[in-house]
Write an enzyme that holds these catalytic residues in place. Structure first.
Site, PDB file in Angstrom:
ATOM      1  N   GLU A  86      35.238  -0.247  19.427  1.00 40.49           N
ATOM      2  CA  GLU A  86      35.338  -1.699  19.336  1.00 40.49           C
ATOM      3  C   GLU A  86      34.462  -2.155  18.162  1.00 40.49           C
ATOM      4  OE1 GLU A  86      33.547  -3.953  22.595  1.00 40.49           O
ATOM      5  OE2 GLU A  86      35.327  -5.217  22.597  1.00 40.49           O
ATOM      6  N   LYS A 146      22.068 -16.094  32.706  1.00 43.80           N
ATOM      7  CA  LYS A 146      21.361 -15.830  31.451  1.00 43.80           C
ATOM      8  C   LYS A 146      22.350 -15.817  30.288  1.00 43.80           C
ATOM      9  CE  LYS A 146      20.297 -12.227  29.050  1.00 43.80           C
ATOM     10  NZ  LYS A 146      20.400 -12.707  27.658  1.00 43.80           N
ATOM     11  N   GLU A 170      33.061  -7.273  33.026  1.00 42.56           N
ATOM     12  CA  GLU A 170      34.082  -7.499  31.988  1.00 42.56           C
ATOM     13  C   GLU A 170      33.522  -6.891  30.712  1.00 42.56           C
ATOM     14  OE1 GLU A 170      36.970  -9.043  32.201  1.00 42.56           O
ATOM     15  OE2 GLU A 170      36.811 -10.080  34.136  1.00 42.56           O
ATOM     16  N   GLY A 178      27.150  -2.493  30.500  1.00 38.91           N
ATOM     17  CA  GLY A 178      27.874  -2.508  31.781  1.00 38.91           C
ATOM     18  C   GLY A 178      27.582  -1.251  32.585  1.00 38.91           C
ATOM     19  N   CYS A 209      36.725  -9.773  23.207  1.00 40.14           N
ATOM     20  CA  CYS A 209      36.851  -8.477  23.882  1.00 40.14           C
ATOM     21  C   CYS A 209      38.305  -8.042  23.984  1.00 40.14           C
ATOM     22  CB  CYS A 209      36.188  -8.518  25.249  1.00 40.14           C
ATOM     23  SG  CYS A 209      36.646  -9.949  26.210  1.00 40.14           S
ATOM     24  N   GLY A 249      30.066  -8.226  28.665  1.00 39.26           N
ATOM     25  CA  GLY A 249      29.364  -7.732  27.479  1.00 39.26           C
ATOM     26  C   GLY A 249      29.833  -6.336  27.139  1.00 39.26           C
ATOM     27  N   SER A 250      28.937  -5.558  26.557  1.00 40.61           N
ATOM     28  CA  SER A 250      29.344  -4.239  26.068  1.00 40.61           C
ATOM     29  C   SER A 250      29.487  -3.239  27.214  1.00 40.61           C
ATOM     30  CB  SER A 250      28.318  -3.733  25.061  1.00 40.61           C
ATOM     31  OG  SER A 250      27.059  -3.635  25.693  1.00 40.61           O
ATOM     32  N   THR A 251      30.305  -2.226  26.991  1.00 44.47           N
ATOM     33  CA  THR A 251      30.508  -1.181  27.991  1.00 44.47           C
ATOM     34  C   THR A 251      29.201  -0.439  28.256  1.00 44.47           C
ATOM     35  OG1 THR A 251      32.828  -0.986  27.423  1.00 44.47           O
ATOM     36  CG2 THR A 251      31.843   0.927  28.470  1.00 44.47           C
ATOM     37  N   GLU A 252      28.407  -0.266  27.193  1.00 41.11           N
ATOM     38  CA  GLU A 252      27.146   0.463  27.345  1.00 41.11           C
ATOM     39  C   GLU A 252      26.212  -0.246  28.336  1.00 41.11           C
ATOM     40  OE1 GLU A 252      25.201   0.643  23.595  1.00 41.11           O
ATOM     41  OE2 GLU A 252      23.351   1.356  24.563  1.00 41.11           O
TER      42      GLU A 252
HETATM   43  P1  NDP Z   1      25.401  -6.728  25.250  1.00 38.29           P
HETATM   44  O1  NDP Z   1      26.273  -6.081  26.253  1.00 38.29           O
HETATM   45  O2  NDP Z   1      24.111  -6.081  24.921  1.00 38.29           O
HETATM   46  O3  NDP Z   1      25.087  -8.228  25.696  1.00 38.29           O
HETATM   47  C1  NDP Z   1      25.722  -8.962  26.725  1.00 38.29           C
HETATM   48  C2  NDP Z   1      24.689  -9.705  27.562  1.00 38.29           C
HETATM   49  O4  NDP Z   1      23.909  -8.795  28.328  1.00 38.29           O
HETATM   50  C3  NDP Z   1      23.683 -10.501  26.751  1.00 38.29           C
HETATM   51  O5  NDP Z   1      23.314 -11.663  27.462  1.00 38.29           O
HETATM   52  C4  NDP Z   1      22.536  -9.522  26.665  1.00 38.29           C
HETATM   53  O6  NDP Z   1      21.347 -10.128  26.324  1.00 38.29           O
HETATM   54  C5  NDP Z   1      22.528  -8.952  28.048  1.00 38.29           C
HETATM   55  N1  NDP Z   1      21.876  -7.656  28.195  1.00 38.29           N
HETATM   56  C6  NDP Z   1      21.544  -6.745  27.235  1.00 38.29           C
HETATM   57  N2  NDP Z   1      20.982  -5.658  27.791  1.00 38.29           N
HETATM   58  C7  NDP Z   1      20.969  -5.868  29.130  1.00 38.29           C
HETATM   59  C8  NDP Z   1      20.546  -5.086  30.261  1.00 38.29           C
HETATM   60  N3  NDP Z   1      20.033  -3.864  30.119  1.00 38.29           N
HETATM   61  N4  NDP Z   1      20.690  -5.613  31.501  1.00 38.29           N
HETATM   62  C9  NDP Z   1      21.253  -6.834  31.678  1.00 38.29           C
HETATM   63  N5  NDP Z   1      21.665  -7.601  30.655  1.00 38.29           N
HETATM   64  C10 NDP Z   1      21.533  -7.131  29.392  1.00 38.29           C
HETATM   65  O7  NDP Z   1      26.223  -6.961  23.945  1.00 38.29           O
HETATM   66  P2  NDP Z   1      25.609  -7.172  22.467  1.00 38.29           P
HETATM   67  O8  NDP Z   1      25.376  -8.582  22.272  1.00 38.29           O
HETATM   68  O9  NDP Z   1      24.449  -6.258  22.213  1.00 38.29           O
HETATM   69  O10 NDP Z   1      26.816  -6.682  21.610  1.00 38.29           O
HETATM   70  C11 NDP Z   1      27.001  -5.279  21.367  1.00 38.29           C
HETATM   71  C12 NDP Z   1      28.451  -4.916  21.314  1.00 38.29           C
HETATM   72  O11 NDP Z   1      29.056  -5.189  22.574  1.00 38.29           O
HETATM   73  C13 NDP Z   1      29.260  -5.742  20.351  1.00 38.29           C
HETATM   74  O12 NDP Z   1      29.238  -5.231  19.068  1.00 38.29           O
HETATM   75  C14 NDP Z   1      30.620  -5.672  20.963  1.00 38.29           C
HETATM   76  O13 NDP Z   1      31.290  -4.516  20.530  1.00 38.29           O
HETATM   77  C15 NDP Z   1      30.363  -5.583  22.428  1.00 38.29           C
HETATM   78  N6  NDP Z   1      30.521  -6.864  23.127  1.00 38.29           N
HETATM   79  C16 NDP Z   1      31.589  -7.018  23.931  1.00 38.29           C
HETATM   80  C17 NDP Z   1      31.785  -8.214  24.587  1.00 38.29           C
HETATM   81  C18 NDP Z   1      32.938  -8.418  25.471  1.00 38.29           C
HETATM   82  O14 NDP Z   1      33.242  -9.542  25.802  1.00 38.29           O
HETATM   83  N7  NDP Z   1      33.587  -7.383  25.913  1.00 38.29           N
HETATM   84  C19 NDP Z   1      30.886  -9.342  24.420  1.00 38.29           C
HETATM   85  C20 NDP Z   1      29.748  -9.074  23.590  1.00 38.29           C
HETATM   86  C21 NDP Z   1      29.604  -7.876  22.981  1.00 38.29           C
HETATM   87  P3  NDP Z   1      21.022 -10.254  24.744  1.00 38.29           P
HETATM   88  O15 NDP Z   1      21.992 -11.221  24.193  1.00 38.29           O
HETATM   89  O16 NDP Z   1      19.698 -10.766  24.699  1.00 38.29           O
HETATM   90  O17 NDP Z   1      21.163  -8.858  24.188  1.00 38.29           O
END
Ligand code: NDP
Length: 478
Positions: free
Chosen positions: A389, A184, A258, A241, A292, A236-239
């Site tokens: 971050e 996804k 990650e 994760g 990140c 993606g985000s720690t939250e």
């Molecule tokens: P998210 O962690 O929300 O998004 C990463 C991926 O996970 C996206 O494909 C997202 O879909 C998907 N996702 C969201 N919620 C869920 C869930 N409950 N279960 C499974 N998958 C999910 O990051 P955001 O895009 O909201 O960014 C928020 C913050 O995260 C940023 O401001 C940044 O600080 C941090 N971030 C860190 C990254 C890294 O590489 N470490 C990368 C991206 C963000 P969708 O896109 O539709 O939300």
């Protein structure tokens, strides 16, 4: 100010063919959703609508997982490593052949400068497929037993900052090890993943080996919680994760995460300061700071702080912000209105908490999502801009006097993804690298990636490694 003016040098968007709407890539075909809805995806540099994509529903996800399972049982897990390798080489070569189109599409969908998508993202995508193609028939020699087995169906959820590169980091090792995948892409950057679906068809990849379901967070949640999935890989985000770790706890699913980072880029007084300035710029302003492992905290030795900051500010006045498709552009658009709000909010908090804010003179385009390169000085460790971050082009500058103080400050973060050290002394680099709690430590460089090198974090930056021989382990039953 720039020493001379540049005429615009825009890359033509005519090489990409964006369809008005897309379906889902399931079982080797683009199919209409069963219970999904549709949403619009926009160009962050202009806010113009690019296309309509599907927010896949539970039945769509179910269908994709079933297609991946059928492909796993039916063909892919039985294919020899040599034959899997041939498909991966084919994917790598098609990525190279279509590299210009992919770079333009990535810049349009994500907002990153074409200079980066063309020279960094897409070449690394091809390199990843080439690298893991080479492993496919050598798994018995990777150190995971004489006959390591794949896991099955991998659910892969990726973010918007490096859409195609994160796809490659996920798909290449999974396929090399004999797994099938459902991926996804992020809600705001689905288009290069859909182009990759076309590349899978062009490569004659057996149907169902790669499935792509677009959607938002809810689709991601449905996918990682699906009972038919054997492996979850998330960036993606720690939250989010944390939510994923909770949802897979107690299941048989193997997980790699990650997550975020708040890396320290440490400059000692013996460092070549001109080079360090370039490294700092590359560390935090590359990809608008949507990285990140970005070097978002500059730790500079007090005795050279004034000189370094003067050089840095001079350099920042020469950065060009604007049209991502212009080949002169250094800083492109912020990926979304939400991300822009977050960057603005944290920057305002930085000022309220007492740090000093500086940006070079810089005209922001009227439409689209933009934020100027920004430097905060007078930052203390308790400030939110030093702890959280920001994921934007914002640098927080702190100072130190001794190497021990530098290590303590660098490690004073809940994250541990990366760090940088700038010094002339090799012994000091090794001393620092032993003490910095970070998955990657760059010495006299920053944000350098290679498919042979493992990447991953400590603490709240996640667990598991991607890339290199280590990256195979995440997709093998070991
Ligand atoms: P998210 O962690 O929300 O998004 C990463 C991926 O996970 C996206 O494909 C997202 O879909 C998907 N996702 C969201 N919620 C869920 C869930 N409950 N279960 C499974 N998958 C999910 O990051 P955001 O895009 O909201 O960014 C928020 C913050 O995260 C940023 O401001 C940044 O600080 C941090 N971030 C860190 C990254 C890294 O590489 N470490 C990368 C991206 C963000 P969708 O896109 O539709 O939300």
């Amino acid at each position: 100010m720039p020493t001379f003016d540049y005429a615009p040098a825009p890359e033509s968007p005519s090489i990409v063919d964006i369809q008005p709407s897309y379906g889902l890539f399931i079982g080797g075909e683009m199919v209409e959703p069963v219970d999904g809805t549709r949403f619009k995806t926009v160009n962050p540099a202009t806010e113009e609508v690019l296309s309509e994509v599907v927010a896949a529903g539970p039945e769509d996800v179910d269908r994709a997982v079933a297609a991946a399972r059928a492909a796993y049982d039916g063909a892919w897990s039985r294919l020899s490593g040599r034959d899997r390798g041939k498909y991966l080489y084919r994917l790598a070569r098609i990525v190279q052949e279509r590299s210009r189109e992919l770079a333009v599409l990535e810049s349009i969908d994500n907002g990153k400068p074409i200079r980066e998508s063309r020279d960094v993202d897409v070449p690394l995508v091809a390199a990843h497929f080439f690298y893991y193609a080479g492993w496919a028939d050598k798994l018995a020699y990777a150190g995971f037993g004489a006959d390591p087995r794949p896991l099955g169906v991998a659910a892969q959820v990726i973010p918007w900052n490096f859409p195609l590169l994160m796809l490659a980091w996920k798909i290449a090792p999974a396929l090399a090890c004999g797994n099938t995948v459902v991926l996804k892409p992020a809600e705001t950057t689905p288009l290069t993943a859909l182009a990759f679906a076309d590349i899978c068809r062009q490569a004659d990849l057996p149907p169902g080996v790669v499935n792509i379901v677009t959607g938002a967070g809810e689709t991601g949640r449905t996918l990682v919680e699906h009972r038919g999935v054997d492996k979850v890989a998330f960036t993606g985000s720690t939250e989010v994760g944390r939510q994923i770790a909770r949802s897979v706890a107690g299941t048989r699913k193997k997980v790699t995460l990650e997550l975020g980072g708040k890396a320290a880029n440490v400059v000692f007084d013996d460092a070549p300061l001109d080079q360090a300035v370039e490294g700092i710029v590359n560390g935090i302003f590359f990809n608008q700071g949507h990285v990140c492992c970005a070097g978002s905290r500059l730790l500079v030795q007090e005795s050279v702080a004034d000189e370094l900051l003067a050089g840095l500010k001079r350099r920042l006045t020469t950065l060009r912000l604007g049209d991502p498709l212009d080949k002169n552009t250094d800083i492109g658009a912020i990926n979304s209105a939400e991300q822009l709000d977050k960057i603005r909010m944290l920057s305002e908090i930085g000022e309220t908490e007492g740090a000093e804010r500086w940006s070079p003179p810089c005209e922001l385009p009227e439409r689209g999502f933009w934020f100027p390169p920004t430097v905060f000085t007078g930052v203390s460790q308790s400030h939110r801009i030093a702890r959280e971050e920001i994921f934007g082009p914002v640098l927080s500058v702190l100072t130190f006097r001794t190497p021990t103080e530098a290590v303590e400050k660098a490690n004073n973060t809940p994250y541990g993804l990366s760090a940088g050290v700038w010094t002339e002394k090799g012994s000091r680099i090794l001393w620092m690298a032993q003490r910095l709690r970070a998955g990657v430590v760059w010495a006299n460089t920053f944000n350098r990636f290679d498919p042979t090198s493992p990447f991953g974090g400590y603490k709240e930056s996640g667990y598991g490694r991607e890339g290199g021989r280590h990256g195979l382990e995440a997709y093998l039953d070991v």
